[in-house]
Scaffold this active site. Sequence first.
Site, PDB file in Angstrom:
ATOM      1  N   CYS A  59      10.184 -30.290   9.043  1.00 21.29           N
ATOM      2  CA  CYS A  59       8.728 -30.368   8.888  1.00 21.29           C
ATOM      3  C   CYS A  59       8.371 -31.274   7.721  1.00 21.29           C
ATOM      4  O   CYS A  59       8.913 -31.128   6.625  1.00 21.29           O
ATOM      5  CB  CYS A  59       8.180 -28.965   8.648  1.00 21.29           C
ATOM      6  SG  CYS A  59       6.404 -28.941   8.359  1.00 21.29           S
ATOM      7  N   CYS A  65       4.837 -27.166   0.818  1.00 25.65           N
ATOM      8  CA  CYS A  65       4.353 -25.917   1.431  1.00 25.65           C
ATOM      9  C   CYS A  65       5.257 -24.747   1.056  1.00 25.65           C
ATOM     10  O   CYS A  65       6.474 -24.887   1.038  1.00 25.65           O
ATOM     11  CB  CYS A  65       4.320 -26.077   2.952  1.00 25.65           C
ATOM     12  SG  CYS A  65       3.760 -24.607   3.818  1.00 25.65           S
ATOM     13  N   GLN A 242       3.474  -7.998  16.468  1.00 24.27           N
ATOM     14  CA  GLN A 242       4.749  -8.677  16.171  1.00 24.27           C
ATOM     15  C   GLN A 242       4.481 -10.179  16.154  1.00 24.27           C
ATOM     16  O   GLN A 242       3.691 -10.695  16.944  1.00 24.27           O
ATOM     17  CB  GLN A 242       5.815  -8.308  17.203  1.00 24.27           C
ATOM     18  CG  GLN A 242       6.174  -6.820  17.222  1.00 24.27           C
ATOM     19  CD  GLN A 242       6.890  -6.341  15.958  1.00 24.27           C
ATOM     20  OE1 GLN A 242       7.386  -7.134  15.154  1.00 24.27           O
ATOM     21  NE2 GLN A 242       6.905  -5.029  15.748  1.00 24.27           N
ATOM     22  N   PHE A 269       4.877   5.202  13.578  1.00 17.14           N
ATOM     23  CA  PHE A 269       4.398   3.911  13.087  1.00 17.14           C
ATOM     24  C   PHE A 269       4.163   3.022  14.318  1.00 17.14           C
ATOM     25  O   PHE A 269       4.684   1.925  14.438  1.00 17.14           O
ATOM     26  CB  PHE A 269       5.386   3.255  12.110  1.00 17.14           C
ATOM     27  CG  PHE A 269       5.805   4.150  10.971  1.00 17.14           C
ATOM     28  CD1 PHE A 269       5.028   4.209   9.819  1.00 17.14           C
ATOM     29  CD2 PHE A 269       6.947   4.939  11.045  1.00 17.14           C
ATOM     30  CE1 PHE A 269       5.398   5.036   8.755  1.00 17.14           C
ATOM     31  CE2 PHE A 269       7.318   5.772   9.998  1.00 17.14           C
ATOM     32  CZ  PHE A 269       6.555   5.815   8.847  1.00 17.14           C
ATOM     33  N   ASP A 337       9.213   2.491  13.277  1.00 14.29           N
ATOM     34  CA  ASP A 337       8.990   1.074  12.941  1.00 14.29           C
ATOM     35  C   ASP A 337       8.079   0.990  11.717  1.00 14.29           C
ATOM     36  O   ASP A 337       6.921   0.569  11.809  1.00 14.29           O
ATOM     37  CB  ASP A 337       8.372   0.351  14.151  1.00 14.29           C
ATOM     38  CG  ASP A 337       8.164  -1.138  13.884  1.00 14.29           C
ATOM     39  OD1 ASP A 337       8.689  -1.664  12.879  1.00 14.29           O
ATOM     40  OD2 ASP A 337       7.465  -1.783  14.696  1.00 14.29           O
ATOM     41  N   CYS A 363      11.696  -4.120   8.919  1.00 11.81           N
ATOM     42  CA  CYS A 363      11.466  -5.462   8.379  1.00 11.81           C
ATOM     43  C   CYS A 363      12.004  -5.552   6.952  1.00 11.81           C
ATOM     44  O   CYS A 363      11.639  -6.463   6.214  1.00 11.81           O
ATOM     45  CB  CYS A 363       9.975  -5.809   8.424  1.00 11.81           C
ATOM     46  SG  CYS A 363       8.930  -4.568   7.628  1.00 11.81           S
TER      47      CYS A 363
HETATM   48  C1  LIG Z   1       5.653  -2.724  11.212  1.00  9.53           C
HETATM   49  S1  LIG Z   1       4.136  -2.115  11.857  1.00  9.53           S
HETATM   50  C2  LIG Z   1       4.699  -1.622  13.461  1.00  9.53           C
HETATM   51  C3  LIG Z   1       3.644  -1.341  14.471  1.00  9.53           C
HETATM   52  C4  LIG Z   1       4.116  -1.228  15.914  1.00  9.53           C
HETATM   53  N1  LIG Z   1       5.319  -0.430  16.052  1.00  9.53           N
HETATM   54  C5  LIG Z   1       4.313  -2.594  16.538  1.00  9.53           C
HETATM   55  O1  LIG Z   1       5.469  -2.982  16.785  1.00  9.53           O
HETATM   56  O2  LIG Z   1       3.320  -3.271  16.804  1.00  9.53           O
HETATM   57  C6  LIG Z   1       3.996  -0.638  10.958  1.00  9.53           C
HETATM   58  C7  LIG Z   1       2.843   0.245  11.339  1.00  9.53           C
HETATM   59  O3  LIG Z   1       2.859   1.387  10.482  1.00  9.53           O
HETATM   60  C8  LIG Z   1       1.533   1.746  10.190  1.00  9.53           C
HETATM   61  N2  LIG Z   1       1.580   2.527   8.935  1.00  9.53           N
HETATM   62  C9  LIG Z   1       1.560   2.040   7.672  1.00  9.53           C
HETATM   63  N3  LIG Z   1       1.639   3.071   6.798  1.00  9.53           N
HETATM   64  C10 LIG Z   1       1.705   4.216   7.526  1.00  9.53           C
HETATM   65  C11 LIG Z   1       1.797   5.580   7.189  1.00  9.53           C
HETATM   66  N4  LIG Z   1       1.833   5.985   5.924  1.00  9.53           N
HETATM   67  N5  LIG Z   1       1.844   6.493   8.193  1.00  9.53           N
HETATM   68  C12 LIG Z   1       1.804   6.093   9.491  1.00  9.53           C
HETATM   69  N6  LIG Z   1       1.706   4.797   9.858  1.00  9.53           N
HETATM   70  C13 LIG Z   1       1.660   3.864   8.893  1.00  9.53           C
HETATM   71  C14 LIG Z   1       0.793   0.435  10.098  1.00  9.53           C
HETATM   72  O4  LIG Z   1      -0.592   0.601  10.328  1.00  9.53           O
HETATM   73  C15 LIG Z   1       1.478  -0.398  11.194  1.00  9.53           C
HETATM   74  O5  LIG Z   1       0.797  -0.269  12.411  1.00  9.53           O
END
Ligand SMILES: C[S@@+](CC[C@H](N)C(=O)[O-])C[C@H]1O[C@@H](n2cnc3c(N)ncnc32)[C@H](O)[C@@H]1O
Length: 408
Positions: A59, A65, A242, A269, A337, A363
């Site tokens: 790039c 950047c 994602q 999550f 997740d 992640c």
């Molecule tokens: C990495 S994302 C994954 C979402 C989903 N599994 C996806 O693949 O689209 C993590 C998720 O955890 C939620 N989250 C963050 N803190 C949380 C908590 N204390 N309790 C429950 N969910 C939470 C966020 O809102 C987010 O939607």
Amino acid sequence: MNTQVKINRLGLQGDGVADGPVYAPRTLPGEVVSGTLDGARLTDIRIVTPSDDRVQPPCRHYKSCGGCQLQHATDSFVAAWKQEIVQYALKAQGLETDLRPIITSPTRSRRRATLAARRTKKGSMVGFFGRASDVITEVPECQLLDPALLAGLPVAGALAVLGASRKGPLAVTLTACAAGLDVSVVGGKPLDGPLRQSLAQATEAHGLARLSWDGDVIAMRARPVQNFGTVQVLPPAGAFLQATKQGEAALLAAVREATQGAHRVADLFAGCGTFSLPLAADAEVHAVESDALMTDALDQGWRMAAGLKPVTTESRDLYRRPLLPDELARFDAVVLDPPRAGAEAQVAELAQTRVPCIAYVSCNPVTFARDARVLVTAGYDLAWVQVVDQFRWSAHTELAASFTLAVD
Ligand SMILES: C[S@@+](CC[C@H](N)C(=O)[O-])C[C@H]1O[C@@H](n2cnc3c(N)ncnc32)[C@H](O)[C@@H]1O
């Protein structure tokens, strides 16, 4: 004073690390480099002896950047380094497992990104911040962004002209969807009548699917739905998704495999249902997530779909109120997740159950390995780990893992 060092390894942020430690961004192991020492950081770096893994960055924006950290390395080097990060994190917890070959998303596949957009005397600037700086680099030829997002750069600029305050840039999240761009802006001027009107006109003029301003939906010309399996979900503005379709598919395939044969799944999550809704083709799913707008979106999507098993939702803070062993006992698989901090409280409860399989999407390899240690100590086997790279050329590493419990 000019200093010359030899790079031993890359640190977790992707910087070269030499004895000292001395940190040298954009260098590679084995390279001899020189520069000016500023504390523990080398600046004005010159590569004296390049690595065989060094390549010309693809790039043209890479130099200034801060969006990418590893374009100066071959794809094979980056892939091996990300796999090693996971291996080291596990080893630090006394764990090892079958590490499957990494799945890396292609160039120009990011379908969701947050850009900085600043109003300037001449108009606007849109791009990514430079490394550890508040200077915006414009990225019209970015190699990460899906063409639909690249087409949104001028839109972000126009929004900055309309509504960026003098204090700072807007954070403009662009999400590609079939209906057009779903745009969510944070950090702009407070909404008043005239601003609301001009933003609504901009939504029309640029053919946006939806525009939201600090969480307030200004206009929705078309429903910016996302497809999860056979289900269409209308996510709340700015909701997590994602980063690439390919990354999502790789994570979902891993989650499916890890939960295969399960009849009752808890998806913790759960977001807007990335995993819950496809899994509901074969299993009853209970989706838990802290953001009630996301669980509502998931629920609405399921209600409009046909042919799925029951899906229930619960808005719940899993850090403060994890599902307890009694609540988990009815599930034969759990999907986790969590955000980067991991799922310490939830995993402590899971460790007291006999749920036969757990799919863990992470992640952050370090918090994943910490949680994996707890599960393994409780009798789970870490069957395999699939590293997924949705953030190519960054130091970010994601993975999906399968834990199984021997049936007694
Ligand atoms: C990495 S994302 C994954 C979402 C989903 N599994 C996806 O693949 O689209 C993590 C998720 O955890 C939620 N989250 C963050 N803190 C949380 C908590 N204390 N309790 C429950 N969910 C939470 C966020 O809102 C987010 O939607």
